[in-house]
Design a protein around this motif. Structure first.
Motif, PDB file in Angstrom:
ATOM      1  N   LYS A  99      48.694 -13.448  20.521  1.00  0.00           N
ATOM      2  CA  LYS A  99      49.364 -14.014  19.348  1.00  0.00           C
ATOM      3  C   LYS A  99      48.632 -15.246  18.842  1.00  0.00           C
ATOM      4  O   LYS A  99      48.435 -15.422  17.620  1.00  0.00           O
ATOM      5  CB  LYS A  99      50.820 -14.350  19.680  1.00  0.00           C
ATOM      6  CG  LYS A  99      51.624 -14.785  18.471  1.00  0.00           C
ATOM      7  CD  LYS A  99      53.090 -14.956  18.818  1.00  0.00           C
ATOM      8  CE  LYS A  99      53.908 -15.342  17.589  1.00  0.00           C
ATOM      9  NZ  LYS A  99      55.354 -15.495  17.912  1.00  0.00           N
ATOM     10  N   GLU A 100      48.184 -16.096  19.765  1.00  0.00           N
ATOM     11  CA  GLU A 100      47.516 -17.328  19.364  1.00  0.00           C
ATOM     12  C   GLU A 100      46.090 -17.076  18.886  1.00  0.00           C
ATOM     13  O   GLU A 100      45.625 -17.714  17.932  1.00  0.00           O
ATOM     14  CB  GLU A 100      47.497 -18.312  20.542  1.00  0.00           C
ATOM     15  CG  GLU A 100      48.892 -18.781  20.960  1.00  0.00           C
ATOM     16  CD  GLU A 100      48.860 -19.634  22.217  1.00  0.00           C
ATOM     17  OE1 GLU A 100      47.768 -19.748  22.832  1.00  0.00           O
ATOM     18  OE2 GLU A 100      49.920 -20.186  22.586  1.00  0.00           O
ATOM     19  N   ARG A 101      45.402 -16.143  19.513  1.00  0.00           N
ATOM     20  CA  ARG A 101      43.984 -15.928  19.205  1.00  0.00           C
ATOM     21  C   ARG A 101      43.745 -14.917  18.088  1.00  0.00           C
ATOM     22  O   ARG A 101      42.905 -15.124  17.202  1.00  0.00           O
ATOM     23  CB  ARG A 101      43.243 -15.481  20.475  1.00  0.00           C
ATOM     24  CG  ARG A 101      41.732 -15.402  20.347  1.00  0.00           C
ATOM     25  CD  ARG A 101      41.140 -14.708  21.557  1.00  0.00           C
ATOM     26  NE  ARG A 101      41.502 -13.294  21.599  1.00  0.00           N
ATOM     27  CZ  ARG A 101      41.189 -12.483  22.615  1.00  0.00           C
ATOM     28  NH1 ARG A 101      40.563 -12.966  23.677  1.00  0.00           N
ATOM     29  NH2 ARG A 101      41.546 -11.208  22.578  1.00  0.00           N
ATOM     30  N   ASP A 102      44.509 -13.794  18.134  1.00  0.00           N
ATOM     31  CA  ASP A 102      44.228 -12.684  17.217  1.00  0.00           C
ATOM     32  C   ASP A 102      45.367 -12.386  16.247  1.00  0.00           C
ATOM     33  O   ASP A 102      45.294 -11.400  15.506  1.00  0.00           O
ATOM     34  CB  ASP A 102      43.920 -11.415  18.025  1.00  0.00           C
ATOM     35  CG  ASP A 102      42.710 -11.579  18.931  1.00  0.00           C
ATOM     36  OD1 ASP A 102      41.855 -12.430  18.619  1.00  0.00           O
ATOM     37  OD2 ASP A 102      42.623 -10.856  19.941  1.00  0.00           O
ATOM     38  N   ASN A 103      46.434 -13.188  16.298  1.00  0.00           N
ATOM     39  CA  ASN A 103      47.604 -12.934  15.450  1.00  0.00           C
ATOM     40  C   ASN A 103      48.199 -11.549  15.714  1.00  0.00           C
ATOM     41  O   ASN A 103      48.696 -10.884  14.806  1.00  0.00           O
ATOM     42  CB  ASN A 103      47.246 -13.077  13.961  1.00  0.00           C
ATOM     43  CG  ASN A 103      48.485 -13.116  13.069  1.00  0.00           C
ATOM     44  OD1 ASN A 103      49.544 -13.611  13.467  1.00  0.00           O
ATOM     45  ND2 ASN A 103      48.364 -12.574  11.861  1.00  0.00           N
TER      46      ASN A 103
END
Length: 224
Positions: free
Chosen positions: A42-46
Motif C-alpha cells: 500500500k505504501e510503496r505501490d498503492n
C-alpha cells in the motif's frame, strides 16, 4: 482417492500437542508477514489488498501471489524464514534428524532457504518403517504417513519392467536403472490466506501438464 478424484482427506493428520504448537507458531509468523506485505504494497505501490478496486491492481510477487479478492498465496517472508531457520525439533533434533529417523536421507545438503528438499529412502525397496520410530518429531513437512503416500503415488509399480531402459538414472551418482523409487522433492511450508468476503476460487492448475496427449500418467505434483 487421489488416483480417482485428484485429492484425499487425511483426518486428524496433525493432532498431537507438539504438532498443534508448531502450527500455531507458523500461523503467527504467516499473519505477521501478511500484515507486513499488505502495508508495504500500500505504501510503496498503492496496492490495497484489503480493499480490492482501490488503488493499483496487484501483481504476483516472489513472496506472495493473488488467488482471488481477499485470498492470497503467501510463500515467504521474514517471519516465515525465521521460523524455518530456527524451528528445532523435540530434544534438539533438526529436520535432517527426523529424516534419518524415518529411514530417509537428504540428497541436497539440507532444507534451508525456500528451496525444496530432495530426499530418498535408505532401504533399497524405498520403504521406511515409521512404526518403529520411538521419538516423536515436530516436523510438518516430513510426516511419515504423507511421505509414504507420496512415494507410492509417484512411483507406481508395473508388471512391465520398463525401468531397465531408464539409463539417465546413472547420472549424478545415481543408482542406475534398478526400478527403485526415485527421490522426492518436498517443498517448503507456505500458506493460503482467505479473508472474510473472499470469492470462490476459479478452477486452475498450479503447473502445466508434462504431456497433453496422455491422461493416465502417475501423479508428479501434489499439494498438502
Amino acid at each position: 482417492s487421489i488416483q480417482n478424484h485428484g485429492f484425499v482427506i487425511l483426518p486428524k493428520l496433525f493432532h498431537q500437542p507438539h504438532q498443534i504448537r508448531t502450527i500455531q507458531k507458523w500461523s503467527g509468523a504467516i499473519l505477521d508477514d501478511f500484515d507486513r506485505a499488505t502495508r508495504i504494497l500500500k505504501e510503496r505501490d498503492n496496492v490495497d489488498i484489503l480493499n480490492p478496486g482501490l488503488g493499483s491492481d496487484p501483481l504476483s510477487y516472489r513472496e506472495m501471489a493473488m488467488r482471488e479478492d481477499f485470498r492470497v498465496d503467501l510463500r515467504d517472508g521474514p517471519a516465515m524464514r525465521e521460523v524455518r531457520e530456527s524451528l528445532i525439533l523435540n530434544g534438539g533434533e533438526s529436520e535432517r534428524d527426523a529424516l534419518d529417523e524415518l529411514g530417509y536421507r537428504c540428497l541436497d545438503g539440507g532444507s534451508g532457504g525456500a528451496m525444496p528438499t530432495i530426499i530418498d529412502a535408505k532401504n533399497k525397496d524405498g520403504s521406511c518403517s515409521s512404526s518403529s520410530n520411538k521419538k516423536k518429531h515436530h516436523s510438518l513437512r516430513f510426516n511419515p504417513f504423507v511421505l509414504e503416500i507420496i512415494r507410492k503415488l509417484q512411483n507406481p509399480s508395473s508388471s512391465q519392467p520398463l525401468y531397465k531402459g531408464n539409463f539417465g538414472r546413472w547420472n549424478f551418482s545415481g543408482s542406475g536403472p534398478n526400478g527403485s523409487p526415485q527421490p522426492v522433492r518436498v517443498g517448503q511450508i507456505g500458506s493460503v490466506i482467505s479473508l472474510p468476503g473472499a470469492a470462490d476460487q476459479c478452477i486452475h492448475a498450479d503447473t502445466p501438464h508434462i504431456f497433453e496427449m496422455h491422461d493416465c500418467l502417475p501423479c508428479h505434483y501434489a499439494n498438502l
